[in-house]
Design a protein around this motif. Structure first.
Motif, PDB file in Angstrom:
ATOM      1  N   ALA A 172      -2.897  -3.828  -4.465  1.00  0.00           N
ATOM      2  CA  ALA A 172      -4.143  -3.657  -5.573  1.00  0.00           C
ATOM      3  C   ALA A 172      -3.762  -2.161  -5.559  1.00  0.00           C
ATOM      4  CB  ALA A 172      -5.113  -3.685  -5.038  1.00  0.00           C
ATOM      5  N   ILE A 173      -4.231  -1.454  -6.951  1.00  0.00           N
ATOM      6  CA  ILE A 173      -4.168  -0.023  -7.137  1.00  0.00           C
ATOM      7  C   ILE A 173      -5.614   0.417  -6.997  1.00  0.00           C
ATOM      8  CG2 ILE A 173      -3.557   1.464  -9.214  1.00  0.00           C
ATOM      9  CD1 ILE A 173      -2.348  -0.684 -11.176  1.00  0.00           C
ATOM     10  N   VAL A 174      -5.122   1.674  -5.751  1.00  0.00           N
ATOM     11  CA  VAL A 174      -6.579   1.764  -5.366  1.00  0.00           C
ATOM     12  C   VAL A 174      -6.629   3.492  -6.465  1.00  0.00           C
ATOM     13  CG1 VAL A 174      -6.161   0.817  -3.793  1.00  0.00           C
ATOM     14  CG2 VAL A 174      -5.368   3.049  -3.542  1.00  0.00           C
ATOM     15  N   GLY A 175      -5.344   3.785  -6.813  1.00  0.00           N
ATOM     16  CA  GLY A 175      -5.060   5.119  -7.562  1.00  0.00           C
ATOM     17  C   GLY A 175      -4.349   6.014  -8.267  1.00  0.00           C
ATOM     18  N   GLY A 206       3.983  -0.713 -21.065  1.00  0.00           N
ATOM     19  CA  GLY A 206       3.762  -0.297 -22.628  1.00  0.00           C
ATOM     20  C   GLY A 206       3.315   1.290 -22.272  1.00  0.00           C
ATOM     21  N   GLY A 207       3.208   2.218 -22.794  1.00  0.00           N
ATOM     22  CA  GLY A 207       2.656   3.284 -23.160  1.00  0.00           C
ATOM     23  C   GLY A 207       2.818   4.327 -24.164  1.00  0.00           C
ATOM     24  N   THR A 208       2.399   5.356 -24.358  1.00  0.00           N
ATOM     25  CA  THR A 208       2.537   6.580 -25.493  1.00  0.00           C
ATOM     26  C   THR A 208       1.640   7.246 -24.503  1.00  0.00           C
ATOM     27  OG1 THR A 208       1.710   4.675 -26.868  1.00  0.00           O
ATOM     28  CG2 THR A 208       1.701   6.768 -27.060  1.00  0.00           C
ATOM     29  N   ASP A 209       3.218   8.331 -25.045  1.00  0.00           N
ATOM     30  CA  ASP A 209       2.793  10.145 -24.618  1.00  0.00           C
ATOM     31  C   ASP A 209       1.805  10.661 -25.910  1.00  0.00           C
ATOM     32  OD1 ASP A 209       5.154  11.221 -25.894  1.00  0.00           O
ATOM     33  OD2 ASP A 209       6.305  11.407 -24.717  1.00  0.00           O
ATOM     34  N   LEU A 258       1.652  -6.341 -13.775  1.00  0.00           N
ATOM     35  CA  LEU A 258       2.713  -5.920 -12.695  1.00  0.00           C
ATOM     36  C   LEU A 258       3.206  -7.017 -11.873  1.00  0.00           C
ATOM     37  CD1 LEU A 258       3.110  -1.940 -12.207  1.00  0.00           C
ATOM     38  CD2 LEU A 258       4.619  -3.404 -13.241  1.00  0.00           C
ATOM     39  N   GLU A 259       3.552  -7.688 -11.459  1.00  0.00           N
ATOM     40  CA  GLU A 259       4.109  -8.644 -11.296  1.00  0.00           C
ATOM     41  C   GLU A 259       4.373  -8.527  -9.182  1.00  0.00           C
ATOM     42  OE1 GLU A 259       6.466 -11.807 -13.422  1.00  0.00           O
ATOM     43  OE2 GLU A 259       4.768 -11.877 -14.531  1.00  0.00           O
ATOM     44  N   TRP A 260       3.789  -9.412  -8.098  1.00  0.00           N
ATOM     45  CA  TRP A 260       4.277  -9.267  -6.688  1.00  0.00           C
ATOM     46  C   TRP A 260       3.848 -10.495  -6.055  1.00  0.00           C
ATOM     47  CZ3 TRP A 260       0.496 -10.409  -4.368  1.00  0.00           C
ATOM     48  CH2 TRP A 260      -0.638 -10.083  -4.729  1.00  0.00           C
ATOM     49  N   GLY A 261       5.194 -10.177  -5.514  1.00  0.00           N
ATOM     50  CA  GLY A 261       5.485 -11.744  -4.322  1.00  0.00           C
ATOM     51  C   GLY A 261       5.609 -12.640  -5.368  1.00  0.00           C
ATOM     52  N   GLU A 262       5.322 -14.278  -4.922  1.00  0.00           N
ATOM     53  CA  GLU A 262       5.199 -15.624  -5.840  1.00  0.00           C
ATOM     54  C   GLU A 262       5.007 -16.161  -6.492  1.00  0.00           C
ATOM     55  OE1 GLU A 262       5.041 -18.476  -2.662  1.00  0.00           O
ATOM     56  OE2 GLU A 262       6.240 -17.778  -1.323  1.00  0.00           O
ATOM     57  N   SER A 263       3.084 -15.110  -6.750  1.00  0.00           N
ATOM     58  CA  SER A 263       2.482 -15.769  -7.636  1.00  0.00           C
ATOM     59  C   SER A 263       1.528 -14.658  -8.345  1.00  0.00           C
ATOM     60  CB  SER A 263       1.696 -16.632  -7.805  1.00  0.00           C
ATOM     61  OG  SER A 263       1.007 -17.294  -6.416  1.00  0.00           O
ATOM     62  N   GLY A 264       1.523 -13.349  -6.995  1.00  0.00           N
ATOM     63  CA  GLY A 264       0.230 -12.353  -7.840  1.00  0.00           C
ATOM     64  C   GLY A 264       1.083 -11.722  -8.981  1.00  0.00           C
ATOM     65  N   MET A 266      -1.055  -8.084 -11.417  1.00  0.00           N
ATOM     66  CA  MET A 266      -1.998  -7.083 -11.331  1.00  0.00           C
ATOM     67  C   MET A 266      -2.131  -6.162 -12.595  1.00  0.00           C
ATOM     68  SD  MET A 266      -0.794  -3.445  -9.120  1.00  0.00           S
ATOM     69  CE  MET A 266      -0.599  -4.915  -7.653  1.00  0.00           C
ATOM     70  N   PRO A 267      -3.259  -6.065 -13.471  1.00  0.00           N
ATOM     71  CA  PRO A 267      -3.655  -5.169 -15.040  1.00  0.00           C
ATOM     72  C   PRO A 267      -3.594  -4.026 -14.420  1.00  0.00           C
ATOM     73  CG  PRO A 267      -5.684  -5.676 -14.172  1.00  0.00           C
ATOM     74  CD  PRO A 267      -4.665  -6.676 -12.539  1.00  0.00           C
ATOM     75  N   VAL A 268      -2.907  -3.321 -15.319  1.00  0.00           N
ATOM     76  CA  VAL A 268      -2.803  -1.745 -15.251  1.00  0.00           C
ATOM     77  C   VAL A 268      -3.208  -1.301 -16.635  1.00  0.00           C
ATOM     78  CG1 VAL A 268      -0.871   0.174 -15.491  1.00  0.00           C
ATOM     79  CG2 VAL A 268      -0.638  -2.008 -13.430  1.00  0.00           C
TER      80      VAL A 268
END
Length: 274
Positions: A172-175, A206-209, A258-264, A266-268
């Motif tokens: 999980a993203i915490v910061g 994706g992003g924009t600076d 972003l993906e992690w593990g076999e099926s995890g 998380m939105p960013v």
């Protein structure tokens, strides 16, 4: 297979995944480099209690002369900068006693890889868990002959993760923050792992600076171990050109999954910088 590696005599802790060799400034002879290639750099093993699991490390001698190497195991910890501290001391909960190695010393000839075997056997009463160790391959100093340089000792660590039973990461993203990394300001996600196994982030964002440039971001592949929070840097490239790394002009917005593990996954959706 040799005796269990946990019987080794402990010594002082050793640092970094690939340790450099001494310069030998007092010796007038020329010095040869550590001449071993090792594949794969790590194993991620699924094992069952009471059942042996065998793996093969390929050792390739890239010098024209044979090389003699020592092989042993070690425990390790991952530092905040993603370097590794190795230790001969048997860590609490270490699975090194589960591991047998083919031999303690090996001679690798040039021209064909040497297949070195390791075997992992968790005890029958092992609960679901993940443990970690390293297989260290160390060079030995070679005596110089006529017109021959002195070979130097180096060390490569093959990292081994052993997952017993149904264990998974839970990231999980915490910061988030902007950090100076290798002289460059970079966006960084702070990621916590509340699961029972290590995890790595994968995927594109994706992003924009601040200049309006469309960018793509990839997350560093450093492992996030159970129970830890780790800073994961995002590297920017121009959208549609993964080879064109760019310096980000802050502030920058980053979105995606972003993906992690076999099926995890998380939105960013983050904004970095003032």
């Amino acid at each position: 297979m040799s005796a269990r590696p946990h019987s080794f005599t402990p010594s002082v802790a050793m640092r970094s995944l690939l340790l450099s060799w001494g310069l030998g400034l007092a010796c007038p002879a020329a010095l040869a480099q550590f001449a071993l290639a090792v594949s794969p750099p790590r194993f991620e093993i699924r094992a069952e209690p009471g059942k042996p699991t065998r793996q093969v490390i390929e050792l390739s001698q890239v010098d024209a002369r044979p090389g003699t190497y020592r092989v042993r195991t070690a425990d390790w910890v991952l530092r905040p900068d993603a370097s590794v501290d190795f230790s001969d001391d048997l860590a609490q909960g270490s699975c090194r006693p589960w591991v047998a190695i083919e031999r303690r010393e090996v001679v690798v000839s040039p021209g064909r890889p040497h297949r070195f075997r390791i075997e992992v056997t968790p005890p029958l009463d092992t609960p679901p868990s993940e443990c970690r160790l390293a297989v260290l391959i160390e060079g030995k100093e070679q005596a110089a002959g006529p017109g021959m340089p002195i070979g130097l000792a180096g060390r490569i660590g093959v990292i081994v993760y052993v997952a017993v039973g149904q264990v998974q990461p839970a990231l999980a993203i915490v910061g988030s923050a902007v950090q100076q990394i290798n002289g460059q300001r970079m966006p960084v996600l702070k990621v916590r792992n509340d699961g029972s196994a290590h995890g790595r982030l994968a995927g594109f964002l994706g992003g924009t600076d601040a200049s309006g440039t469309a960018l793509e971001f990839t997350a560093a592949s450093a492992p996030i171990l159970p129970g830890e929070t780790r800073d994961i840097a995002l590297t920017a490239t121009r959208a549609g050109n993964a080879d064109a790394q760019v310096q980000v002009r802050f502030p920058v917005t980053v979105r995606g999954t972003l993906e992690w593990g076999e099926s995890g996954s998380m939105p960013v959706d983050e904004r970095f910088g003032p």
